[in-house]
Scaffold this motif. Structure first.
Motif, PDB file in Angstrom:
ATOM      1  N   GLY A  81       6.379 -30.770  20.123  1.00 13.00           N
ATOM      2  CA  GLY A  81       5.433 -31.837  20.389  1.00 13.00           C
ATOM      3  C   GLY A  81       5.880 -33.132  19.738  1.00 13.00           C
ATOM      4  N   PHE A  82       6.401 -33.021  18.504  1.00 10.66           N
ATOM      5  CA  PHE A  82       7.055 -34.158  17.861  1.00 10.66           C
ATOM      6  C   PHE A  82       8.000 -33.641  16.802  1.00 10.66           C
ATOM      7  CE2 PHE A  82       3.222 -33.670  15.177  1.00 10.66           C
ATOM      8  CZ  PHE A  82       3.769 -33.676  13.904  1.00 10.66           C
ATOM      9  N   VAL A  83       8.962 -34.484  16.429  1.00 10.20           N
ATOM     10  CA  VAL A  83       9.886 -34.208  15.336  1.00 10.20           C
ATOM     11  C   VAL A  83       9.826 -35.396  14.399  1.00 10.20           C
ATOM     12  CG1 VAL A  83      12.265 -33.752  14.647  1.00 10.20           C
ATOM     13  CG2 VAL A  83      11.397 -32.855  16.839  1.00 10.20           C
ATOM     14  N   MET A  84       9.442 -35.163  13.143  1.00 10.76           N
ATOM     15  CA  MET A  84       9.337 -36.238  12.164  1.00 10.76           C
ATOM     16  C   MET A  84      10.302 -35.969  11.010  1.00 10.76           C
ATOM     17  SD  MET A  84       8.204 -38.964  10.764  1.00 10.76           S
ATOM     18  CE  MET A  84       6.654 -39.530  11.457  1.00 10.76           C
ATOM     19  N   VAL A  85      11.111 -36.984  10.694  1.00  8.19           N
ATOM     20  CA  VAL A  85      12.029 -36.906   9.564  1.00  8.19           C
ATOM     21  C   VAL A  85      11.545 -37.914   8.530  1.00  8.19           C
ATOM     22  CG1 VAL A  85      14.428 -36.963   8.827  1.00  8.19           C
ATOM     23  CG2 VAL A  85      13.872 -36.404  11.210  1.00  8.19           C
ATOM     24  N   HIS A  86      11.171 -37.443   7.335  1.00 11.27           N
ATOM     25  CA  HIS A  86      10.661 -38.400   6.349  1.00 11.27           C
ATOM     26  C   HIS A  86      10.930 -37.903   4.943  1.00 11.27           C
ATOM     27  CE1 HIS A  86       6.350 -36.546   5.796  1.00 11.27           C
ATOM     28  NE2 HIS A  86       7.285 -35.633   5.839  1.00 11.27           N
ATOM     29  N   ALA A  87      10.493 -38.713   3.971  1.00 12.07           N
ATOM     30  CA  ALA A  87      10.634 -38.381   2.551  1.00 12.07           C
ATOM     31  C   ALA A  87      12.076 -38.055   2.183  1.00 12.07           C
ATOM     32  CB  ALA A  87       9.706 -37.210   2.197  1.00 12.07           C
ATOM     33  N   GLY A  88      13.022 -38.834   2.749  1.00 14.10           N
ATOM     34  CA  GLY A  88      14.424 -38.608   2.438  1.00 14.10           C
ATOM     35  C   GLY A  88      15.058 -37.483   3.225  1.00 14.10           C
ATOM     36  N   SER A 139      10.038 -43.497   5.744  1.00 17.11           N
ATOM     37  CA  SER A 139      10.076 -43.214   4.302  1.00 17.11           C
ATOM     38  C   SER A 139      11.417 -42.651   3.858  1.00 17.11           C
ATOM     39  CB  SER A 139       8.943 -42.241   3.930  1.00 17.11           C
ATOM     40  OG  SER A 139       7.700 -42.770   4.327  1.00 17.11           O
ATOM     41  N   GLY A 140      12.488 -43.264   4.303  1.00 13.88           N
ATOM     42  CA  GLY A 140      13.820 -42.830   3.901  1.00 13.88           C
ATOM     43  C   GLY A 140      14.418 -41.745   4.757  1.00 13.88           C
ATOM     44  N   GLY A 141      13.721 -41.292   5.795  1.00 23.21           N
ATOM     45  CA  GLY A 141      14.271 -40.286   6.690  1.00 23.21           C
ATOM     46  C   GLY A 141      15.460 -40.813   7.480  1.00 23.21           C
ATOM     47  N   VAL A 142      16.374 -39.900   7.829  1.00 24.27           N
ATOM     48  CA  VAL A 142      17.607 -40.265   8.526  1.00 24.27           C
ATOM     49  C   VAL A 142      17.749 -39.422   9.794  1.00 24.27           C
ATOM     50  CG1 VAL A 142      20.130 -40.372   8.402  1.00 24.27           C
ATOM     51  CG2 VAL A 142      18.763 -40.918   6.380  1.00 24.27           C
ATOM     52  N   ILE A 143      17.979 -40.100  10.914  1.00 19.14           N
ATOM     53  CA  ILE A 143      18.346 -39.421  12.163  1.00 19.14           C
ATOM     54  C   ILE A 143      19.772 -39.812  12.477  1.00 19.14           C
ATOM     55  CG2 ILE A 143      17.888 -39.199  14.627  1.00 19.14           C
ATOM     56  CD1 ILE A 143      14.964 -39.922  14.037  1.00 19.14           C
ATOM     57  N   GLU A 144      20.632 -38.810  12.574  1.00 21.16           N
ATOM     58  CA  GLU A 144      22.052 -39.073  12.836  1.00 21.16           C
ATOM     59  C   GLU A 144      22.521 -38.122  13.926  1.00 21.16           C
ATOM     60  OE1 GLU A 144      26.280 -39.612  10.406  1.00 21.16           O
ATOM     61  OE2 GLU A 144      24.447 -39.073   9.336  1.00 21.16           O
ATOM     62  N   MET A 186      10.893 -46.395  11.215  1.00 21.97           N
ATOM     63  CA  MET A 186      10.051 -47.367  10.525  1.00 21.97           C
ATOM     64  C   MET A 186      10.098 -47.120   9.023  1.00 21.97           C
ATOM     65  SD  MET A 186       6.319 -45.849  11.751  1.00 21.97           S
ATOM     66  CE  MET A 186       5.332 -46.965  10.778  1.00 21.97           C
ATOM     67  N   SER A 187       9.663 -48.076   8.270  1.00 21.75           N
ATOM     68  CA  SER A 187       9.473 -48.029   6.808  1.00 21.75           C
ATOM     69  C   SER A 187      10.598 -47.309   6.055  1.00 21.75           C
ATOM     70  CB  SER A 187       8.124 -47.386   6.465  1.00 21.75           C
ATOM     71  OG  SER A 187       8.088 -46.021   6.782  1.00 21.75           O
ATOM     72  N   GLY A 188      11.777 -47.928   6.064  1.00 16.79           N
ATOM     73  CA  GLY A 188      12.864 -47.422   5.244  1.00 16.79           C
ATOM     74  C   GLY A 188      13.703 -46.328   5.857  1.00 16.79           C
TER      75      GLY A 188
END
Length: 845
Positions: A77-84, A125-130, A253-255
């Motif tokens: 449904g969604f994929v969220m990468v956050h908090a580093g 929040s610092g998450g990275v998608i590569e 967004m946001s870092g």
């Protein structure tokens, strides 16, 4: 239940230690991998290798998820990468070469997970998608014509494409919807075999137009672009996305950090919803080093790549095909330092009314494949290859718009940013074709924070001169109102920031090639065309559709031949414009056929008598000039057969290359300019609004004349406020040899100052007569730019009551005594001075 939080006591180590656990390993998950349909979380410090297909409700990554070297499918449904956290499939050094398909699922909803809505791949929040897929050429041009019925294409080089790939072949006609999507059936070097034959002609041949001027522009390139849509990493909306136009979207967004290359995006974007775009940097400030490259975005429900209040992003070598609304999109006008290089955009569709995000998406020149709301960005080698609106639209906003203006924190950050005052970045090597407008530079049809139309400034106040270089535009339809063309600019450089050479130009268009158009150029203020090739009709005949096109043997910009809509190369409006080292080809009239003219006088607010040309070449027999029959009532409510327009535009032929008379100026019927004149041949006449073109105006023939005359614009302005430009006329002007013309009303519309203007030969005497009872008691007289020392003597009716006359040079006023004769005052008006006639009892200065 967040299954990922039930951590097993078995061994797992923090990312970066060299230890990883496979998704399929039960010990990674407290006994068993997550079940289908559950919400999964990978906590910080944990590194999971994705080694199997998964189907989850959602996937939240605070640790690290890395793709194994195998084919993979993810549904979520969604994929969220956050908090580093990190999502990594391939790197720059080692791209992912297997197949990865991420399918974002779910119907239209108002759910809003962490500010990203629903159905997204996001990072914050610092998450990275590569994600780095295979490195393959994004698009090439044809090396020979692809004709209707052909199933084989010859490309300019051999790409690493393969059987089964999907490609799109751009239209090279006026019809933007002639882009054709096909599957590759086979590859052999530069040869591509398609699964189905082509339905339309796609041009693939260079055309040469030898000329003798110094520009060196001889080659016309209308070769079709062929774009690769298939990539081995696919991110897509699910199968039901098209029902409501509710696809997936990618948002950083946001870092966060976003790195995409070799990725295919399909069924992405959410129709009619702000901030829900296929690729989107959202209000992040500097994103230096981040990019989307060598990727494809196709069948998008809402834009392509959006940069929103973010800076230094790189958008390079991508293909964007079949999208709704603006495509490559700088959202709020504060985005700066971003680089768009080598991108191909085609089939930019207009949203249905009510589904647009901005008024400009459906305005007269919307949508734009490239929407540029801040000039301080770089655009190099991009192609806009088919739009229902514009190809490239520069919108010089006076301030930020959208969320950047609405949200207090961002408004405080950017309130000092006036986009139209920013540095003008590079615009070099771009191409536009198969759209309504090619390069459109104007605040008209724009947006403010509420999305309304026409509220923005028309001007660049940039501290550096806007320079557009090495542009090609062709097969541009224009419109019936004349508000478009291959190049249409309504933007000027503020006089307060002009320095040195900037005084003589508002923008430079250098080494431009345009062909196959309704209008080639429409300049407004002090623009320069420096080096150009202008081709009215090339060998690219297109695929005729209408009965007139089939009879004529080629497609037409308006689908039909209309005498009141001629095809013109260069339209001059306010000016003065400069044109040098330009070659005209294909302007030899045909019978039957459309009307052609190299130059067109565009009826506008006021017109310049000193537009100049130099180094002009053209084919023998070319139609050079066009003027339109106009309703005489728009010039004078009570015309007579001997009266004509008082402010015709002029083309100053500096070197004689246009007329054979160096230093002469070409005018249309300028009664007050007629000195040392000869009639010019090769003139085209056209009607307006369906009237028959007679080549005459209320009994007087319309002619073009080449005059060796010192000319200037004469201005008369009442000091009392007036309601509109028509309220200052009619004023009949009679020259000392009996020549007559009515001065024409005009508006300096930015501050609603109304005046009358007539273009006149200098060093002569002119008598002004007003309508009975309209003699003003206070007014000014001025003479526009002209050789130093130029003057006219003006005989004006004596104002009623007491009055005084002053003459101003610079800031200094001097009271003068005018001559008086038979109810007229006679005053000398010298170039660079202002004469004020005012009531003695009133405020004179």
């Amino acid at each position: 239940m967040l299954i990922g939080c039930r951590l097993a006591l078995s061994i797992w180590l923090v990312a970066g230690t060299g230890w990883s656990q496979n998704w399929s390993d039960p010990t990674s998950w407290d006994g068993a991998p997550p079940e289908a349909g559950t919400a999964v979380s990978i906590p910080a410090g944990k590194r999971i290798v994705l080694d199997q297909d998964i189907d989850v409700a959602s996937l939240t990554i605070a640790g690290e998820l890395v793709c194994a070297a195998q084919d993979l499918a993810v549904r979520a449904g969604f994929v969220m990468v956050h908090a580093g956290g990190r999502l990594v499939c391939g790197t720059v050094a080692e791209p992912f070469t297997n197949r990865l398909r991420i399918t974002l699922t779910g119907g239209a909803t108002e759910a809003n997970e962490m500010g990203m809505g629903a159905k997204f791949l996001g990072a914050m929040s610092g998450g990275v998608i590569e994600l780095h897929g295979e490195t393959r050429r994004s698009w090439l041009r044809l090396a020979r014509n692809g004709r209707a019925g052909d199933a084989e294409l010859l490309l300019e080089a051999a790409p690493k494409w393969r059987a089964g790939d999907r490609v799109v072949i751009a239209s090279t006609d006026y019809y933007w919807d002639q882009a054709e999507e096909r599957t590759v059936a086979g590859m052999a070097g530069e040869k591509v075999t398609l699964d189905e034959p082509l339905s339309f002609l796609h041009w693939g041949t260079l055309q040469e137009f030898p000329n003798q001027n110094l520009s060196g522009l001889t080659m016309l390139d209308e070769r079709a672009e062929v774009g690769l849509l298939s990539r081995n990493i696919v991110i897509e909306g699910d199968e039901i996305s098209g029902v409501a136009g509710f696809g997936g979207h990618i948002m950083a967004m946001s870092g966060a950090k976003l790195y995409l290359s070799g990725v295919e995006l399909n069924r992405m974007g959410q129709r009619g919803r702000l901030a829900r775009y296929p690729v989107h940097w959202h209000m992040m400030g500097s994103v230096e080093g981040q990019y989307v490259e060598q990727s494809s975005i196709h069948h998008s429900y809402n834009r392509c790549v959006t940069v929103h209040a973010s800076h230094q992003a790189v958008v390079k070598d991508n293909v964007c095909f079949d999208h709704i609304g603006h495509g490559f999109f700088l959202e709020d006008g504060v985005e700066e330092g971003n680089t768009f290089t080598g991108n191909l955009g085609l089939v930019s569709r207009r949203p249905r009314t009510g589904q647009q995000l901005l008024a400009s998406d459906i305005s007269f020149n919307g949508p734009a494949t490239f929407w540029i709301s801040n000039p301080n960005n770089e655009f190099r080698g991009n192609v806009a290859a088919g739009s229902e609106g514009s190809a490239f639209w520069y919108m010089p906003l006076s301030r930020a718009v959208g969320e950047t203006w609405k949200l207090p924190a961002f408004r405080a950050l950017y309130q000092e940013i006036a986009p139209f005052r920013r540095r003008f970045g590079e615009f070099n090597g771009n191409v536009a074709h198969s759209s309504r407008t090619g390069l459109f530079v104007s605040g008209q049809g724009g947006q403010d924070e509420a999305g309304s139309v026409g509220t923005n400034e028309e001007f660049f106040h940039s501290f550096n001169l806007p320079v557009f270089e090495n542009f090609t535009g062709y097969k541009i339809t224009g419109d019936t109102g004349g508000q478009s063309g291959v190049v249409w600019i309504r933007a000027r450089l503020d006089a307060s920031v002009r320095k040195g050479d900037l005084t003589f130009s508002d923008a430079i268009f250098r080494n431009f090639t345009v062909a196959d158009f309704r209008h080639g150029y429409n300049f407004t203020y002090r623009q320069i065309l420096d080096g150009g090739l202008i081709v009215a009709e090339s060998a690219n005949v297109g695929t005729p559709r209408s009965s007139q096109e089939k009879a004529y043997g080629r497609t037409l910009p308006l689908r039909q031949i209309r005498d009141d809509m001629p095809q013109t190369g260069f339209g001059f409006y306010d000016g003065p414009h400069r044109m040098r080292q330009v070659h005209f080809a294909g302007f030899v009239p045909k019978s039957p056929g459309p009307l052609f003219a190299a130059f067109e006088e565009v009826q506008g607010a006021y017109t310049a008598y000193d537009n100049s040309t130099e180094g002009i070449t053209y084919e023998p027999g070319s139609a050079l000039f066009l003027w339109k029959d106009r309703d005489a009532a728009t010039i004078n409510p009570q015309p007579t057969a001997s009266e004509d327009r008082a402010r015709p535009s002029g083309l100053l032929d500096l070197d004689g290359s246009l007329t054979g008379r160096p230093g002469s100026t070409v005018f249309e019927n300028g009664p007050l300019l007629g000195e040392n004149c000869v009639e010019v041949q090769n003139v085209t006449f056209a009607p307006i609004s369906g009237q028959l073109g007679s080549g005459s105006r209320h009994g007087r023939p319309i002619t073009a004349q080449s005059c060796q005359v010192e000319a200037a614009a004469f201005y008369w302005r009442p000091d009392a406020p007036t309601s509109n430009q028509n309220s200052v006329v009619p004023i009949l002007m009679t020259r000392d040899d009996g020549a007559k013309a009515y001065a024409e009303g005009h508006c300096r519309c930015i501050d609603q100052v109304h005046f009358a203007q007539a273009n006149v030969a200098t060093r002569r005497t002119y008598t002004l007569d007003y309508n009975a009872g309209k003699t003003p008691r206070s007014f000014t007289l001025e003479l526009g730019p002209a050789p130093g020392g130029s003057w006219i003597d003006a005989r004006v009716p004596t104002p009623p009551g007491d009055f005084s006359v002053y003459q101003r040079t610079g800031a200094q006023w001097l009271r003068v005594t005018p001559g008086e004769e038979q109810g007229y005052l006679k005053v000398r008006v010298t170039q660079g001075q202002t004469v004020l006639v005012c009531r003695t009892a009133g405020l004179c200065r």
